[in-house]
Each structure stands twice: as C-alpha cells, then as structure tokens.
Scaffold this motif. Structure first.
Motif, PDB file in Angstrom:
ATOM      1  N   LYS A  88       0.809  -1.220   0.000  1.00 46.91           N
ATOM      2  CA  LYS A  88       0.000   0.000   0.000  1.00 46.91           C
ATOM      3  C   LYS A  88       0.837   1.261   0.000  1.00 46.91           C
ATOM      4  N   LYS A  89       1.955   1.244   0.716  1.00 37.29           N
ATOM      5  CA  LYS A  89       2.810   2.429   0.791  1.00 37.29           C
ATOM      6  C   LYS A  89       4.109   2.239   0.024  1.00 37.29           C
ATOM      7  N   GLY A  90       4.105   1.332  -0.952  1.00 39.92           N
ATOM      8  CA  GLY A  90       5.281   1.124  -1.778  1.00 39.92           C
ATOM      9  C   GLY A  90       6.265   0.155  -1.154  1.00 39.92           C
ATOM     10  N   ILE A  91       7.308  -0.136  -1.890  1.00 40.61           N
ATOM     11  CA  ILE A  91       8.362  -1.037  -1.420  1.00 40.61           C
ATOM     12  C   ILE A  91       9.692  -0.490  -1.923  1.00 40.61           C
ATOM     13  N   SER A  92      10.676  -0.427  -1.060  1.00 42.18           N
ATOM     14  CA  SER A  92      11.948   0.179  -1.431  1.00 42.18           C
ATOM     15  C   SER A  92      12.700  -0.689  -2.427  1.00 42.18           C
ATOM     16  N   THR A 240     -11.309  13.392   2.047  1.00 43.49           N
ATOM     17  CA  THR A 240     -10.964  12.282   1.153  1.00 43.49           C
ATOM     18  C   THR A 240      -9.599  12.493   0.516  1.00 43.49           C
ATOM     19  N   VAL A 241      -9.369  13.691  -0.023  1.00 42.72           N
ATOM     20  CA  VAL A 241      -8.080  13.967  -0.634  1.00 42.72           C
ATOM     21  C   VAL A 241      -6.986  14.038   0.426  1.00 42.72           C
ATOM     22  N   PHE A 245      -3.461  11.949   0.604  1.00 42.47           N
ATOM     23  CA  PHE A 245      -2.161  12.565   0.851  1.00 42.47           C
ATOM     24  C   PHE A 245      -1.429  11.872   2.008  1.00 42.47           C
ATOM     25  N   SER A 246      -2.167  11.399   2.998  1.00 48.09           N
ATOM     26  CA  SER A 246      -1.514  10.737   4.133  1.00 48.09           C
ATOM     27  C   SER A 246      -0.835   9.447   3.682  1.00 48.09           C
ATOM     28  N   ILE A 247      -1.485   8.709   2.754  1.00 48.15           N
ATOM     29  CA  ILE A 247      -0.867   7.486   2.220  1.00 48.15           C
ATOM     30  C   ILE A 247       0.346   7.845   1.371  1.00 48.15           C
ATOM     31  N   LEU A 248       0.194   8.858   0.520  1.00 48.14           N
ATOM     32  CA  LEU A 248       1.291   9.287  -0.353  1.00 48.14           C
ATOM     33  C   LEU A 248       2.503   9.717   0.455  1.00 48.14           C
ATOM     34  N   GLU A 270       2.242   5.564  -9.446  1.00 46.62           N
ATOM     35  CA  GLU A 270       2.198   4.357  -8.618  1.00 46.62           C
ATOM     36  C   GLU A 270       1.140   4.470  -7.529  1.00 46.62           C
ATOM     37  N   PHE A 271       1.159   5.582  -6.781  1.00 43.71           N
ATOM     38  CA  PHE A 271       0.213   5.739  -5.677  1.00 43.71           C
ATOM     39  C   PHE A 271      -1.206   5.949  -6.197  1.00 43.71           C
TER      40      PHE A 271
END
Length: 312
Positions: A88-92, A240-241, A245-248, A270-271
């Motif tokens: 959900k928050k990416g992977i390095s 909502t937006v 932004f919190s996830i991004l 990606e996000f």
C-alpha cells in the motif's frame, strides 16, 4: 495469477511467459511491430516467438512493451509487479532487490518501468458528474528534513525550500488524479480543474484563493476554512483527498525517503494506481497486478530516458 508468492508463474520463466501471453493476447498473438491480430506463425526454432504474416517481422509477447530487450527473467518481472501492487505504501528498491534476487541497478530500473506501466497515457474521461463530488487540494513533498514540517502556505504559496508541489483531485468513492505542478495559483490549477472535472460536479476545496474563481465554473463550490480550524461542515470537507495525501506522504517519507523532481510523476502514478484499484472498490492484489501488467503494452522506457548514463 494467484496471490501466493509460491505460485509457479513467480518461479518459472516459461510459465510466466505463458501467463503473460494469456493476459495480453486473449484472442491470439498480436504483432508488436504492426499490431496485426491472429496473423502469425509460431517459429519452431525459437520457442515463444512468432513470424508476423503481415509485416514479416518476428516478435514475442514482450516486443513493443516495457519488457522488450530485458534480460531479466519474466517470472522476476511478474513477482516484482505483484509485490509493488500489493504494498500500500510502496516497497523500497533495496527490499525488492532482496526479494527477487536482482542487482540494485536493475531493480531500480525495473521499478520505474512498472511505474510507467501504471501511468495512464490518456484519462478515460472527466471525474465527477451530475450529483457527484470532487475534492481538490495541494500538498508538498520532498525537501530537506528541517523543511518537511513547514506551513505550506508560505509567502507566495511556493512551499518550503526544495519541496515539490503535488495537486490532486479525488472523486468521492472513485478515483484520484495527481499532478506535479510548478506552483500553486489559479493560472496553474484552473486548466487542470476544468479539464479533469465535469462542470456538473460539486467541487470541494479549502479556503485558498486560487480556487475562488475556478470554483464558479462548477455546479457548486464549497470550502472549509482550515485556517480557522474548520474541517467539516455538513458535506463540505476535503477529508478524502487529505486521506490520500496521508498514504502518499507515508510512502514517500517512510519507504522511499527521497523522490527526485525528475521521477516524481512516476511515483504519483504508482500511488494513484493503487488507490484507484484499491480493495475498497473490490480489487484484490492479484487483479491489481494483472491490470498493471496490461499497461506495459505500447510503452518504452530506456535506461537513458530515466536520466542515467549507464545502459541496462
């Protein structure tokens, strides 16, 4: 594609190729050179390769895609796509390198190719519509650590030093579209608002002045005064937006740590993609990865185009 990491398509390059052919060619081989459908002959001496009867060129399922000329086995490509889509928050890049067993440089390039696959070439249509609500807001990412918590409404609305501006539109219960913009003002944001949002929509923003005049072009424009501590007033809010932004920001700050100006658009893709294909809309990890992989067709991204001197 099953969601277990032990799935054969993640372990065997031949099975991975067969899966990709079935996903990209449901109606039979499609020439990556001329686009001819069902006009190809298998080449006996080159397994998984075909001779196009229209243009007479040879092709495989990777020709004309982001995977073309890659020496990395296809099963590793599929595994990387699944892991990136499931996080959900990416992977390095370092974590991905350890999991798929490829060099750091190659993994870094693979991830940018996959982000390019997630990026929509053309949006299907405007967000919102009659009776629907779209929220708009901007945020700032990157910059030095000491500037990361500076108030975004600094003089001239240009944010903290070294920060990049991200402007996002989110349809409630629907999709998000994010844009990397040079600055925050009506001249920069209005073209995006009117091009990406149906004029019959309800527009929700904060009280910032750059939304005042563009807001008049929509069915209704309501604002909340964050400066006065107001965040919700009936249906008027931009939560909502802000949630997006919190996830991004957690992904960029906690996972990637630093995103260059040059590549920010791909990270936003990606996000955006994961949000638009989220589990809340009934999309599971396997379906999300499958849709991402279908985005490799008709795109090319060379190592040179990423701004690097080396060649992969």
């Amino acid at each position: 594609m099953a969601n277990e990491l032990s799935n054969p398509v993640f372990q065997d390059a031949y099975k991975a190729r067969a899966w990709l052919e079935a996903a990209l060619w449901p109606d039979g081989p499609v020439c990556g050179h001329c686009g001819a459908i069902e006009s190809a002959t298998p080449i006996a001496t080159r397994p998984s390769w075909y001779q196009c009867n229209a243009c007479r060129k040879q092709f495989s399922v990777t020709v004309g895609t982001l995977f073309e000329r890659s020496h990395i086995p296809l099963n590793k490509w599929l595994l990387a796509a699944f892991l990136l889509c499931a996080s959900k928050k990416g992977i390095s890049t370092h974590q991905m390198r350890r999991m798929i067993g490829v060099s750091y440089k190659s993994t870094w390039f693979m991830m940018h190719r996959l982000r390019e696959a997630m990026r929509e070439g053309q949006f299907p249509g405007p967000l919102g519509g009659e009776g629907k609500t779209v929220e708009a807001d901007e945020t700032y990412v990157g910059g030095k650590e000491k500037n990361k918590h500076r108030n975004k409404r600094t003089k001239g609305n240009i944010g903290g030093k070294g920060k990049e501006v991200v402007f996002s539109l989110v349809e409630r219960g629907g999709s998000v579209r994010s844009h990397h913009v040079p600055e925050v003002n009506a001249k920069t944001l209005r073209p995006i608002l009117v091009a990406q949002i149906d004029r019959k929509s309800f527009l929700m923003t904060d009280e910032a002045g750059q939304y005042y005049h563009p807001g008049k072009e929509f069915a209704k424009h309501e604002t909340v005064n964050h400066g006065a501590g107001e965040y919700v007033r009936g249906e008027a809010h931009s939560n909502t937006v802000e949630n997006y932004f919190s996830i991004l920001k957690r992904g960029i700050t906690g996972t990637y740590h630093h995103v260059s100006q040059q590549h920010l658009k791909r990270y936003l893709a990606e996000f955006d993609f994961r949000y638009n294909e989220r589990s809340g809309l009934g999309v599971n990890d396997s379906e999300r990865a499958t849709k991402a992989l279908k985005g490799i067709v008709g795109k090319r991204l060379t190592y040179r185009r990423t701004g690097q001197r080396a060649n992969v």
